[in-house]
Motif scaffolding. Structure first.
Motif, PDB file in Angstrom:
ATOM      1  N   ARG A 673      43.477  43.186  30.487  1.00  0.00           N
ATOM      2  CA  ARG A 673      44.377  42.226  31.121  1.00  0.00           C
ATOM      3  C   ARG A 673      43.630  41.335  32.107  1.00  0.00           C
ATOM      4  O   ARG A 673      44.009  40.184  32.335  1.00  0.00           O
ATOM      5  CB  ARG A 673      45.514  42.983  31.819  1.00  0.00           C
ATOM      6  N   LYS A 674      42.541  41.822  32.689  1.00  0.00           N
ATOM      7  CA  LYS A 674      41.748  41.047  33.643  1.00  0.00           C
ATOM      8  C   LYS A 674      40.649  40.243  32.931  1.00  0.00           C
ATOM      9  O   LYS A 674      39.668  39.843  33.553  1.00  0.00           O
ATOM     10  CB  LYS A 674      41.140  41.971  34.692  1.00  0.00           C
ATOM     11  N   GLU A 675      40.836  40.050  31.615  1.00  0.00           N
ATOM     12  CA  GLU A 675      39.941  39.231  30.782  1.00  0.00           C
ATOM     13  C   GLU A 675      38.511  39.757  30.739  1.00  0.00           C
ATOM     14  O   GLU A 675      37.540  38.997  30.761  1.00  0.00           O
ATOM     15  CB  GLU A 675      39.960  37.751  31.238  1.00  0.00           C
ATOM     16  N   MET A 676      38.396  41.061  30.714  1.00  0.00           N
ATOM     17  CA  MET A 676      37.104  41.694  30.454  1.00  0.00           C
ATOM     18  C   MET A 676      37.003  41.956  28.960  1.00  0.00           C
ATOM     19  O   MET A 676      37.979  42.396  28.330  1.00  0.00           O
ATOM     20  CB  MET A 676      36.971  42.993  31.228  1.00  0.00           C
ATOM     21  N   ILE A 707      44.796  45.055  26.477  1.00  0.00           N
ATOM     22  CA  ILE A 707      45.962  44.322  25.956  1.00  0.00           C
ATOM     23  C   ILE A 707      45.795  43.947  24.487  1.00  0.00           C
ATOM     24  O   ILE A 707      46.770  43.632  23.807  1.00  0.00           O
ATOM     25  CB  ILE A 707      46.262  43.066  26.799  1.00  0.00           C
ATOM     26  N   GLU A 708      44.527  43.959  24.007  1.00  0.00           N
ATOM     27  CA  GLU A 708      44.321  43.543  22.618  1.00  0.00           C
ATOM     28  C   GLU A 708      42.995  44.097  22.123  1.00  0.00           C
ATOM     29  O   GLU A 708      42.065  44.338  22.900  1.00  0.00           O
ATOM     30  CB  GLU A 708      44.306  42.000  22.520  1.00  0.00           C
ATOM     31  N   THR A 709      42.944  44.359  20.813  1.00  0.00           N
ATOM     32  CA  THR A 709      41.684  44.769  20.178  1.00  0.00           C
ATOM     33  C   THR A 709      41.480  43.922  18.921  1.00  0.00           C
ATOM     34  O   THR A 709      42.451  43.524  18.268  1.00  0.00           O
ATOM     35  CB  THR A 709      41.707  46.256  19.800  1.00  0.00           C
ATOM     36  N   TYR A 710      40.196  43.666  18.605  1.00  0.00           N
ATOM     37  CA  TYR A 710      39.850  42.864  17.432  1.00  0.00           C
ATOM     38  C   TYR A 710      38.721  43.576  16.688  1.00  0.00           C
ATOM     39  O   TYR A 710      37.890  44.264  17.296  1.00  0.00           O
ATOM     40  CB  TYR A 710      39.364  41.468  17.838  1.00  0.00           C
ATOM     41  N   PHE A 711      38.662  43.400  15.380  1.00  0.00           N
ATOM     42  CA  PHE A 711      37.586  43.985  14.578  1.00  0.00           C
ATOM     43  C   PHE A 711      36.745  42.874  13.977  1.00  0.00           C
ATOM     44  O   PHE A 711      37.287  41.934  13.372  1.00  0.00           O
ATOM     45  CB  PHE A 711      38.174  44.881  13.480  1.00  0.00           C
ATOM     46  N   VAL A 721      39.247  33.431  20.560  1.00  0.00           N
ATOM     47  CA  VAL A 721      40.487  33.603  21.307  1.00  0.00           C
ATOM     48  C   VAL A 721      40.457  32.658  22.500  1.00  0.00           C
ATOM     49  O   VAL A 721      39.386  32.250  22.966  1.00  0.00           O
ATOM     50  CB  VAL A 721      40.666  35.052  21.786  1.00  0.00           C
ATOM     51  N   ASP A 722      41.610  32.307  22.987  1.00  0.00           N
ATOM     52  CA  ASP A 722      41.723  31.396  24.121  1.00  0.00           C
ATOM     53  C   ASP A 722      41.867  32.208  25.410  1.00  0.00           C
ATOM     54  O   ASP A 722      42.716  33.091  25.515  1.00  0.00           O
ATOM     55  CB  ASP A 722      42.947  30.493  23.937  1.00  0.00           C
ATOM     56  N   VAL A 723      41.025  31.921  26.378  1.00  0.00           N
ATOM     57  CA  VAL A 723      41.107  32.569  27.689  1.00  0.00           C
ATOM     58  C   VAL A 723      41.242  31.475  28.733  1.00  0.00           C
ATOM     59  O   VAL A 723      40.267  30.774  29.058  1.00  0.00           O
ATOM     60  CB  VAL A 723      39.846  33.418  27.967  1.00  0.00           C
ATOM     61  N   LYS A 724      42.457  31.281  29.238  1.00  0.00           N
ATOM     62  CA  LYS A 724      42.752  30.268  30.252  1.00  0.00           C
ATOM     63  C   LYS A 724      42.206  28.902  29.842  1.00  0.00           C
ATOM     64  O   LYS A 724      41.539  28.201  30.610  1.00  0.00           O
ATOM     65  CB  LYS A 724      42.167  30.690  31.604  1.00  0.00           C
ATOM     66  N   GLY A 725      42.455  28.509  28.579  1.00  0.00           N
ATOM     67  CA  GLY A 725      42.043  27.215  28.073  1.00  0.00           C
ATOM     68  C   GLY A 725      40.602  27.172  27.588  1.00  0.00           C
ATOM     69  O   GLY A 725      40.154  26.151  27.066  1.00  0.00           O
ATOM     70  N   LYS A 726      39.895  28.257  27.726  1.00  0.00           N
ATOM     71  CA  LYS A 726      38.486  28.308  27.302  1.00  0.00           C
ATOM     72  C   LYS A 726      38.394  29.144  26.034  1.00  0.00           C
ATOM     73  O   LYS A 726      38.941  30.242  25.948  1.00  0.00           O
ATOM     74  CB  LYS A 726      37.654  28.928  28.423  1.00  0.00           C
ATOM     75  N   GLU A 727      37.688  28.659  25.032  1.00  0.00           N
ATOM     76  CA  GLU A 727      37.539  29.370  23.757  1.00  0.00           C
ATOM     77  C   GLU A 727      36.411  30.390  23.857  1.00  0.00           C
ATOM     78  O   GLU A 727      35.298  30.073  24.291  1.00  0.00           O
ATOM     79  CB  GLU A 727      37.233  28.382  22.620  1.00  0.00           C
ATOM     80  N   VAL A 728      36.708  31.604  23.447  1.00  0.00           N
ATOM     81  CA  VAL A 728      35.711  32.684  23.422  1.00  0.00           C
ATOM     82  C   VAL A 728      35.531  33.112  21.970  1.00  0.00           C
ATOM     83  O   VAL A 728      36.482  33.533  21.319  1.00  0.00           O
ATOM     84  CB  VAL A 728      36.149  33.883  24.279  1.00  0.00           C
ATOM     85  N   VAL A 729      34.292  32.950  21.463  1.00  0.00           N
ATOM     86  CA  VAL A 729      33.997  33.329  20.079  1.00  0.00           C
ATOM     87  C   VAL A 729      33.568  34.798  20.079  1.00  0.00           C
ATOM     88  O   VAL A 729      32.529  35.148  20.654  1.00  0.00           O
ATOM     89  CB  VAL A 729      32.895  32.437  19.470  1.00  0.00           C
ATOM     90  N   LEU A 730      34.359  35.632  19.463  1.00  0.00           N
ATOM     91  CA  LEU A 730      34.111  37.065  19.490  1.00  0.00           C
ATOM     92  C   LEU A 730      32.857  37.444  18.703  1.00  0.00           C
ATOM     93  O   LEU A 730      32.171  38.400  19.064  1.00  0.00           O
ATOM     94  CB  LEU A 730      35.325  37.830  18.941  1.00  0.00           C
ATOM     95  N   GLY A 742      31.848  45.913  30.124  1.00  0.00           N
ATOM     96  CA  GLY A 742      32.019  44.682  29.378  1.00  0.00           C
ATOM     97  C   GLY A 742      31.675  43.470  30.213  1.00  0.00           C
ATOM     98  O   GLY A 742      31.105  43.583  31.312  1.00  0.00           O
ATOM     99  N   VAL A 743      32.056  42.290  29.718  1.00  0.00           N
ATOM    100  CA  VAL A 743      31.731  41.028  30.406  1.00  0.00           C
ATOM    101  C   VAL A 743      33.004  40.280  30.732  1.00  0.00           C
ATOM    102  O   VAL A 743      34.003  40.367  30.031  1.00  0.00           O
ATOM    103  CB  VAL A 743      30.809  40.165  29.532  1.00  0.00           C
ATOM    104  N   LYS A 744      32.951  39.512  31.822  1.00  0.00           N
ATOM    105  CA  LYS A 744      34.080  38.709  32.265  1.00  0.00           C
ATOM    106  C   LYS A 744      34.075  37.371  31.562  1.00  0.00           C
ATOM    107  O   LYS A 744      33.039  36.700  31.483  1.00  0.00           O
ATOM    108  CB  LYS A 744      33.996  38.508  33.784  1.00  0.00           C
ATOM    109  N   LYS A 745      35.205  36.921  31.066  1.00  0.00           N
ATOM    110  CA  LYS A 745      35.304  35.621  30.383  1.00  0.00           C
ATOM    111  C   LYS A 745      36.395  34.783  31.011  1.00  0.00           C
ATOM    112  O   LYS A 745      37.353  35.316  31.582  1.00  0.00           O
ATOM    113  CB  LYS A 745      35.601  35.826  28.895  1.00  0.00           C
TER     114      LYS A 745
END
Length: 745
Positions: A673-676, A707-711, A721-730, A742-745
């Motif tokens: 939830r804290k975007e880690m 809050i979410e998991t991806y494979f 995924v979108d994080v506060k308007g910023k795109e994060v490529v998994l 983990g890392v903060k995004k």
């Protein structure tokens, strides 16, 4: 307190002794019947109190509340409900082979309706109770003892002249033991008693020529005749009872099954349960032959009607009812009774032996008492006859006496000193008189009309009868065979007056076998929409409507129709649902709520994963919780039989976030939830049992959660995924170690 008055004892020994005393009190004084009269104390006291109140079979009824109150106040201080319950049962002809109480009013029904309150009902003794259970109680044939407060006397046992414990049966739960004796036919039991009296060495096998088996008031069929001999020899065993089913023809070339007799164990609430069980057979599609079921039972008897569709297989349906419902049930026999103050399990012959011994005891006390009264009567009659021969002298003695004492002294001892005689001859004759005390009293009480000639003749005739009675009583008491004849004659009279035809049929029947039709295995498609309505359709139906099905349904699975669905919820529960129980039909059929078909409750739980047992058999499942606990579980662990089971163990305040099919070649990305974000290899996740919590996937900060998991695999398309308007490529995230921040995004 003086120390010398303190008694020190081991606590465990005191408790043991107290409990044994309590247990024996329950066994002997409350729960088990006495072998002699077949009655528990509460029944015995209630019947005796009714006898004392004068509630004879030919007298008016009396309020049950009066009977209960009087019994409780005099003899049974254990509460009114136990007394009234005993009174009610003794009046119910569907529970007792021979009711002992004649109830007036609502005394309950065979379908389990309770009796009306005691203030509304009335009761009196049945004729059989008065004549067979209580008739000689005033002839000193049984012992009496003090009641609970020693203000009254009550009989220790009633002088019952038939084996009530067999005729009416008995049931009771004591401490560490219980009795359950089935009722029997009156005629058969009396024949068995006579047979034993003629041959005391009779075996249980020979006795069964007379007492063929239990005879339940509800009728029915005993299906295991072959087991009865062992039951009667050991005093315990199981009797299989079936209800009676008749087949009736109705218009339209159809048939109906009519249940006219039920097992004894079905009395009460079990009739309602039977109806529900039949409904369940129809709902679960165990049978499609039953169209309707109605309970048409009334005061005239049981009548439960099952309407069948045309062409129904009647024999198969009968077997299904016997196998899957209470229409065939087991009656557990335990012939336990109190014998000489101790509980004892008895065989059939030993029950009759104890009864016959009791009858001889009753007859001995009865005829000893009658003999003594007859001898007293003979003595008085001889005195009166002798007095009539010298009546003039007796009159002269009475006229010359100053008081009764002087007259009696003259009659008994020939004392003439205080009596004036008219002549010396009379005085001499009076001096020769030697009447007994009783004779003298009878002479002084004699009325003058007894001197009439006819009265004298009647007196001599009575004297002859008395002499005959004395000879008869002496013969009965001195010769056991004579006493046996008297008892047998009495039993034959009871058989004539109170006998009835057997109600229960006894046979050896084959065990009901239900051969369930094997379902032809095929692939079907399970569909469940977003409202929870589920159904199955043929694969071809799905293929023709694929676009609409995919858009309208939340879950779509191809499964075998013989398989079971596993419904996983976020609370960690797994509910099983047979696919065959789902409605199968057309694509536009609405289906049924999945809540109604399984233990799953959509109001209390959220469904997060669905698959079938066969699909999971060769796969592994990956479990992820919101608190970042993670594990792999072998799919075979979910092949269970219970409809609801725990799929995983959860820590406090944790719930399942995701369940998915495990692929060791993937990497997993966990997002908090804290975007880690943390990406790590799936093959670093250990395999655990379903009862384990698992290991930590991402190390979370305080008040954070997944809050979410991806494979992501090496050949995956770009996942962003979108994080506060910023795109994060998994796909570009660095593959790190499990159990890191983990890392903060």
């Amino acid at each position: 307190m003086d120390a010398t008055n303190i008694i020190q004892t081991e606590y465990s020994e005191l408790m043991q002794k107290s409990y044994i005393d309590y247990a024996m009190s329950v066994i002997v004084a409350r729960a088990l019947p006495d072998i002699r009269d077949g009655l528990k104390p509460v029944q015995r006291r209630t019947l005796y109190d009714m006898y004392e109140l004068g509630l004879r079979y030919d007298k008016p009824y009396r309020k049950s509340a009066r009977i209960v109150g009087d019994t409780m106040g005099k003899y049974h201080p254990h509460g009114d409900s136990s007394i009234y319950d005993a009174l009610v049962v003794m009046a119910q002809d569907f529970k007792k082979g021979m009711p002992l109480v004649d109830g007036h009013g609502n005394f309950g029904s065979i379908e389990g309706d309770g009796a009306a309150a005691m203030r509304y009902t009335e009761a009196r003794l049945q004729k059989v109770t008065q004549e067979v259970f209580l008739s000689d109680i005033e002839k000193d044939v049984v012992d009496f003892g003090p009641n609970f407060d020693e203000t009254e006397k009550e009989p220790i046992v009633l002088p019952v002249k038939m084996p009530n414990i067999l005729i009416n049966g008995a049931e009771g739960i004591a401490v560490g033991m219980a009795t359950n004796i089935p009722p029997h036919n009156v005629n058969e039991v009396l024949d068995g008693v006579v047979a034993y009296m003629k041959n005391p060495d009779i075996t249980n096998h020979e006795m069964m020529n007379y007492i063929t088996g239990p005879d339940f008031p509800t009728g029915g069929i005993i299906a295991n005749k072959k087991d009865l001999l062992n039951i009667y020899e050991t005093g315990s065993g199981k009797i299989k009872i079936r209800g009676k089913i008749e087949v009736e023809q109705v218009k339209g070339n159809k048939e109906r099954l009519v249940i006219t007799e039920i097992p004894y164990t079905m009395i009460g609430a079990n009739i309602g349960k039977f109806l529900n069980d039949v409904y369940s057979l129809v709902e679960s599609k165990k049978t499609n032959d039953i169209i309707d079921i109605t309970n048409q039972s009334s005061k005239d008897g049981i009548r439960i009607v099952l309407d069948l569709k045309k062409g129904a297989n009647v024999e198969t349906l009968k077997n299904l009812l016997y196998k899957k419902t209470k229409l065939e049930d087991t009656f557990g026999v335990n012939m336990l009774a109190v014998v000489n103050g101790r509980p004892e399990t008895l065989s059939l012959v030993s029950v009759i032996k104890h009864h016959v011994d009791f009858q001889y005891e009753l007859a001995t006390r009865k005829y000893t008492n009658l003999l003594q009264k007859a001898r007293d009567k003979k003595e008085i009659q001889e005195g009166l006859i002798k007095a009539c021969d010298v009546i003039d002298l007796i009159i002269e003695i009475l006229r010359g006496s100053k008081n009764i004492k002087d007259a009696k002294a003259c009659l008994i001892n020939g004392d003439t000193s205080k009596i004036k005689f008219k002549s010396e001859i009379s005085k001499i004759q009076a001096g020769e008189l030697h009447f007994t005390e009783k004779q003298a009293s009878a002479i002084l009480d004699m009325r003058l009309y007894k001197l009439i000639g006819l009265e004298l003749d009647a007196l001599k005739k009575e004297y002859e009868e008395t002499l005959n009675n004395i000879a008869t009583y002496e013969d009965i008491l001195e010769n056991r065979s004579s006493m046996a004849k008297v008892i047998i004659k009495q039993l034959n009279t009871y058989k004539k007056n109170y006998g009835r035809e057997r109600r229960t049929v006894i046979d050896n029947l084959k065990e009901a076998v239900v051969v369930e039709e094997k379902i032809k295995t095929k692939d079907v498609v399970f569909l469940m929409d977003r409202f929870g309505y589920a159904k199955t359709v043929d694969v071809s139906v799905y293929e023709r409507n694929k676009e609409a099905a995919d858009s309208e349904n939340r879950i779509i699975l191809t499964v075998k129709n013989t398989d079971k669905l596993c419904l996983f919820t976020e609370q960690g529960q797994m509910h099983l649902l047979k696919i065959i129980d789902l409605p199968h039909g057309k694509f536009r059929d609405k289906g049924s709520p999945i809540d109604n078909l399984s233990n799953y409750d959509s109001k209390e739980e959220r469904l997060i994963f669905v698959d079938s047992i066969l699909n999971l058999a060769d796969k592994k499942l990956l479990f992820i919780t919101k608190k970042s606990m993670i594990k792999v579980v072998d799919g075979k662990e979910f092949d269970v039989t219970r409809r609801t089971t725990s799929a995983t163990k959860l820590n406090d305040d944790d719930i399942l976030l995701n369940i998915s099919i495990y692929d060791e070649n993937n990497t997993i990305v966990m997002r908090s939830r804290k975007e880690m974000f943390l990406r790590f290899a799936c093959n670093t996740i250990p395999e655990k049992k379903k009862g384990a919590v698992g290991v930590r996937g991402m190390r979370l900060a305080d008040n954070d959660e997944i809050i979410e998991t991806y494979f992501v695999s090496d050949d995956s398309d770009t996942i962003s995924v979108d994080v506060k308007g910023k795109e994060v490529v998994l796909n570009r995230l660095h593959v790190a170690n499990r159990d890191t921040k983990g890392v903060k995004k």
